[in-house]
Design a protein around this motif. Structure first.
Motif, PDB file in Angstrom:
ATOM      1  N   SER A   1      11.937  -1.999   5.367  1.00 30.44           N
ATOM      2  CA  SER A   1      12.237  -1.213   4.135  1.00 30.44           C
ATOM      3  C   SER A   1      11.741   0.050   4.358  1.00 30.44           C
ATOM      4  O   SER A   1      12.498   1.156   3.646  1.00 30.44           O
ATOM      5  CB  SER A   1      11.717  -2.241   3.155  1.00 30.44           C
ATOM      6  N   ARG A   2      10.994   0.687   5.360  1.00 31.47           N
ATOM      7  CA  ARG A   2      10.686   1.873   5.048  1.00 31.47           C
ATOM      8  C   ARG A   2      10.972   2.767   5.948  1.00 31.47           C
ATOM      9  O   ARG A   2      11.852   4.136   5.190  1.00 31.47           O
ATOM     10  CB  ARG A   2       9.106   1.929   5.555  1.00 31.47           C
ATOM     11  N   ILE A   3      12.369   2.506   7.196  1.00 37.07           N
ATOM     12  CA  ILE A   3      13.416   2.877   7.704  1.00 37.07           C
ATOM     13  C   ILE A   3      14.411   3.196   6.264  1.00 37.07           C
ATOM     14  O   ILE A   3      14.992   3.976   6.898  1.00 37.07           O
ATOM     15  CB  ILE A   3      13.193   2.270   9.324  1.00 37.07           C
TER      16      ILE A   3
ATOM     17  N   PHE B   1       1.806   2.943   9.642  1.00 47.12           N
ATOM     18  CA  PHE B   1       2.686   3.112  10.923  1.00 47.12           C
ATOM     19  C   PHE B   1       4.197   2.513  10.548  1.00 47.12           C
ATOM     20  O   PHE B   1       4.646   3.370  11.471  1.00 47.12           O
ATOM     21  CB  PHE B   1       2.297   1.428  11.195  1.00 47.12           C
ATOM     22  N   ALA B   2       3.900   1.969   9.498  1.00 47.46           N
ATOM     23  CA  ALA B   2       6.032   1.929   9.290  1.00 47.46           C
ATOM     24  C   ALA B   2       6.852   3.441   8.676  1.00 47.46           C
ATOM     25  O   ALA B   2       7.241   3.940   9.401  1.00 47.46           O
ATOM     26  CB  ALA B   2       6.232   1.615   8.044  1.00 47.46           C
ATOM     27  N   ALA B   3       5.529   4.274   8.469  1.00 49.04           N
ATOM     28  CA  ALA B   3       6.095   5.654   8.502  1.00 49.04           C
ATOM     29  C   ALA B   3       6.369   6.372   8.933  1.00 49.04           C
ATOM     30  O   ALA B   3       6.486   7.176   9.801  1.00 49.04           O
ATOM     31  CB  ALA B   3       4.892   6.442   7.318  1.00 49.04           C
ATOM     32  N   ALA B   4       5.174   6.117  10.278  1.00 47.11           N
ATOM     33  CA  ALA B   4       4.938   7.006  11.854  1.00 47.11           C
ATOM     34  C   ALA B   4       6.266   6.587  12.484  1.00 47.11           C
ATOM     35  O   ALA B   4       7.452   7.714  13.647  1.00 47.11           O
ATOM     36  CB  ALA B   4       3.326   6.532  12.246  1.00 47.11           C
ATOM     37  N   VAL B   5       6.652   5.415  12.673  1.00 52.81           N
ATOM     38  CA  VAL B   5       8.047   4.616  12.970  1.00 52.81           C
ATOM     39  C   VAL B   5       9.671   5.283  12.926  1.00 52.81           C
ATOM     40  O   VAL B   5       9.850   6.220  13.185  1.00 52.81           O
ATOM     41  CB  VAL B   5       7.868   3.324  13.304  1.00 52.81           C
TER      42      VAL B   5
ATOM     43  N   ALA C   1      -2.961  -0.427   4.191  1.00 50.61           N
ATOM     44  CA  ALA C   1      -2.938   0.922   4.220  1.00 50.61           C
ATOM     45  C   ALA C   1      -1.871   1.132   6.348  1.00 50.61           C
ATOM     46  O   ALA C   1      -1.783   2.298   6.435  1.00 50.61           O
ATOM     47  CB  ALA C   1      -3.951   1.556   4.324  1.00 50.61           C
ATOM     48  N   LEU C   2      -2.616   0.435   6.777  1.00 53.12           N
ATOM     49  CA  LEU C   2      -3.153   1.099   8.469  1.00 53.12           C
ATOM     50  C   LEU C   2      -1.273   0.528   8.664  1.00 53.12           C
ATOM     51  O   LEU C   2       0.013   1.262   9.771  1.00 53.12           O
ATOM     52  CB  LEU C   2      -3.714   0.459   9.463  1.00 53.12           C
ATOM     53  N   ALA C   3      -0.589  -0.913   8.245  1.00 51.53           N
ATOM     54  CA  ALA C   3       0.574  -1.053   8.041  1.00 51.53           C
ATOM     55  C   ALA C   3       1.637  -0.642   7.412  1.00 51.53           C
ATOM     56  O   ALA C   3       2.997  -0.119   7.959  1.00 51.53           O
ATOM     57  CB  ALA C   3       1.214  -2.341   7.493  1.00 51.53           C
TER      58      ALA C   3
ATOM     59  N   SER D   1       1.089  -1.195   0.205  1.00 49.80           N
ATOM     60  CA  SER D   1       0.302   0.101  -0.023  1.00 49.80           C
ATOM     61  C   SER D   1       0.868   1.153   0.172  1.00 49.80           C
ATOM     62  O   SER D   1       1.723   1.377   0.586  1.00 49.80           O
ATOM     63  CB  SER D   1      -0.743  -0.168   1.038  1.00 49.80           C
ATOM     64  N   GLN D   2       0.163   2.080  -0.969  1.00 51.57           N
ATOM     65  CA  GLN D   2       1.023   3.735  -0.376  1.00 51.57           C
ATOM     66  C   GLN D   2       0.393   4.387   0.688  1.00 51.57           C
ATOM     67  O   GLN D   2       1.255   5.362   1.178  1.00 51.57           O
ATOM     68  CB  GLN D   2       0.444   4.032  -1.525  1.00 51.57           C
ATOM     69  N   GLY D   3      -0.502   3.680   1.675  1.00 50.14           N
ATOM     70  CA  GLY D   3      -0.724   4.006   2.622  1.00 50.14           C
ATOM     71  C   GLY D   3      -1.210   5.817   2.613  1.00 50.14           C
ATOM     72  O   GLY D   3      -1.769   5.551   1.177  1.00 50.14           O
ATOM     73  N   GLY D   4      -1.498   6.268   3.291  1.00 56.51           N
ATOM     74  CA  GLY D   4      -1.872   8.362   3.350  1.00 56.51           C
ATOM     75  C   GLY D   4      -3.030   7.925   4.258  1.00 56.51           C
ATOM     76  O   GLY D   4      -4.294   8.664   3.491  1.00 56.51           O
ATOM     77  N   VAL D   5      -4.009   7.018   4.742  1.00 61.52           N
ATOM     78  CA  VAL D   5      -4.887   6.849   4.987  1.00 61.52           C
ATOM     79  C   VAL D   5      -5.685   6.719   6.179  1.00 61.52           C
ATOM     80  O   VAL D   5      -6.069   8.159   6.954  1.00 61.52           O
ATOM     81  CB  VAL D   5      -5.626   5.107   4.594  1.00 61.52           C
ATOM     82  N   TYR D   6      -4.706   6.796   7.106  1.00 60.36           N
ATOM     83  CA  TYR D   6      -4.421   6.752   8.740  1.00 60.36           C
ATOM     84  C   TYR D   6      -3.648   7.837   9.373  1.00 60.36           C
ATOM     85  O   TYR D   6      -2.614   7.466   8.850  1.00 60.36           O
ATOM     86  CB  TYR D   6      -4.666   4.958   9.599  1.00 60.36           C
ATOM     87  N   ASP D   7      -4.213   8.309  10.051  1.00 59.31           N
ATOM     88  CA  ASP D   7      -3.605   9.651  10.565  1.00 59.31           C
ATOM     89  C   ASP D   7      -2.939   9.035  12.433  1.00 59.31           C
ATOM     90  O   ASP D   7      -4.216   9.203  13.100  1.00 59.31           O
ATOM     91  CB  ASP D   7      -5.137  10.649  11.090  1.00 59.31           C
TER      92      ASP D   7
END
Ligand code: KG4
Length: 339
Positions: free
Chosen positions: A275-277, A241-245, A236-238, A190-196
């Motif tokens: 991978s995101r980090i 979440f990775a983006a937030a961490v 999207a939540l995953a 997912s690209q995310g951008g759904v959950y704040d």
């Protein structure tokens, strides 16, 4: 110098032979993760028992794989802190008896110093000083590595560790333990951008971090969705979440490097496999002209070779211990026995 090294601080039993801190002659790891997965997390008593069952055979394997005999071992290194106390004690007691039987020095190694040293195995040219971002299941630290055995904590988590947070969020999303890797795989769909999700700021110490609010936010999202009978967009939540961490970790790591005047940044620990980090670190370091070392996947998780690598430098600094050495569940990375 050939060091026989042991690691047993959590759910991996590991024994390795490392030459001169940089050359891995063998690296034997027995993971208990499948056993703990039945319970959704590490059960300390089971971890201790499994270490007891595995450690002797694993030691024989490490020696055999390395092609060395016991008499060729020059020293024994072991994780003495931090970790699950019963688990650490198994490795420490075993290492003491091996060192005593062989008549060689015993070298205590702080587990997180070991994670940092895993990078010495992968990158022969890497030398301190540098800034280390240490992110594992039990620790989240920004460390100014001034020299191989001289370290200062510049920032840390005020509550949960980054890996712990990944594991708890994964459990809520119905993913198996340990959840970091499955969360990472799901996030990539997912690209995310759904959950704040919340971002934190520790007013009196901006380099400190917090992950418990993030964990609670994921738990609440999942429970609310369940109560309302709504479907969560798990991928999207995953991803969010990775983006937030990553947003907790990466800007602070860059700021810590700036404050310490370091132009080299080193990642360490199991969560450094994310991978995101990794992508965010690469981008931030490129932007700010900081040289980045990302450990290969093989050296992110717990292993014995990293203890052998750090053990070599502790030995050179004269940091050996006697049979009175104790195990510690928590211990500051800047505090080393024999130092
Ligand atoms: O360093 P490590 O093997 O053990 C400790 O010293 O704690 O780290 C284990 C942690 C676990 O929380 C696991 O879920 C996390 O590292 N982890 C990851 C990934 N791979 C492992 N977290 C995020 N993304 C990953 N790809």
């Amino acid at each position: 110098m050939k060091i026989l090294a042991f690691e047993s601080s959590c759910d991996e039993t590991a024994a390795a032979v490392v030459e001169d801190g940089r050359r891995v002659l063998s690296d034997a790891v027995a993971s208990q993760a499948d056993m703990h997965a039945l319970y959704g997390g590490v059960v300390p008593e089971i971890a201790s028992r499994k270490h007891v069952e595995a450690i002797a055979a694993l030691t024989e394997k490490a020696l055999q794989d390395a092609g060395v005999t016991r008499s060729e071992i020059d020293a024994v290194a072991v994780t003495y802190a931090p970790g699950l106390i019963g688990a650490v004690l198994v490795g420490l007691s075993f290492a003491k008896s091996v060192a005593y039987a062989l008549g060689v020095p015993l070298i205590p190694v702080h587990h997180v110093r070991g994670h940092i040293a895993a990078n010495y195995l992968a990158f022969p040219e890497l030398q301190p000083p540098f800034l280390a971002l240490c992110i594992s299941g039990g620790n989240t630290l920004l460390v100014d590595v001034k020299d191989y055995t001289d370290m200062e904590i510049l920032g840390t988590t005020r509550d949960d560790a980054a890996g712990e947070c990944f594991d708890k969020a994964a459990r809520v999303l119905g993913l198996p333990y340990p959840g970091g890797k499955p969360m990472d795989d799901l996030a990539r769909q997912s690209q995310g951008g759904v959950y704040d999700l919340p971002r934190t700021h520790v007013a009196d110490h901006p380099l400190d971090m917090s992950f418990s609010g993030l964990k609670t936010a994921v738990v609440n999202l999942a429970h609310n969705a369940q109560q309302k009978g709504e479907e969560l967009d798990r991928a999207a939540l995953a991803a969010d979440f990775a983006a937030a961490v990553s947003a907790e970790l990466v800007p602070r790591a860059m700021e810590a490097a700036r404050q310490a005047g370091r132009k080299v940044l080193v990642a360490a620990g199991g969560v450094a496999a994310n991978s995101r980090i990794r992508a965010d670190l690469e981008e931030a370091c490129r932007r700010e002209g900081v040289q980045l070392y990302l450990p290969p996947m093989r050296w992110c998780g717990d292993n014995g070779a990293m203890i052998g690598a750090q053990g070599y430098y502790e030995y050179l600094a004269g940091h050996t211990a006697g049979m009175e050495l104790n195990a510690y569940a928590t211990r500051d990375i800047s505090d080393q026995p024999g130092q």
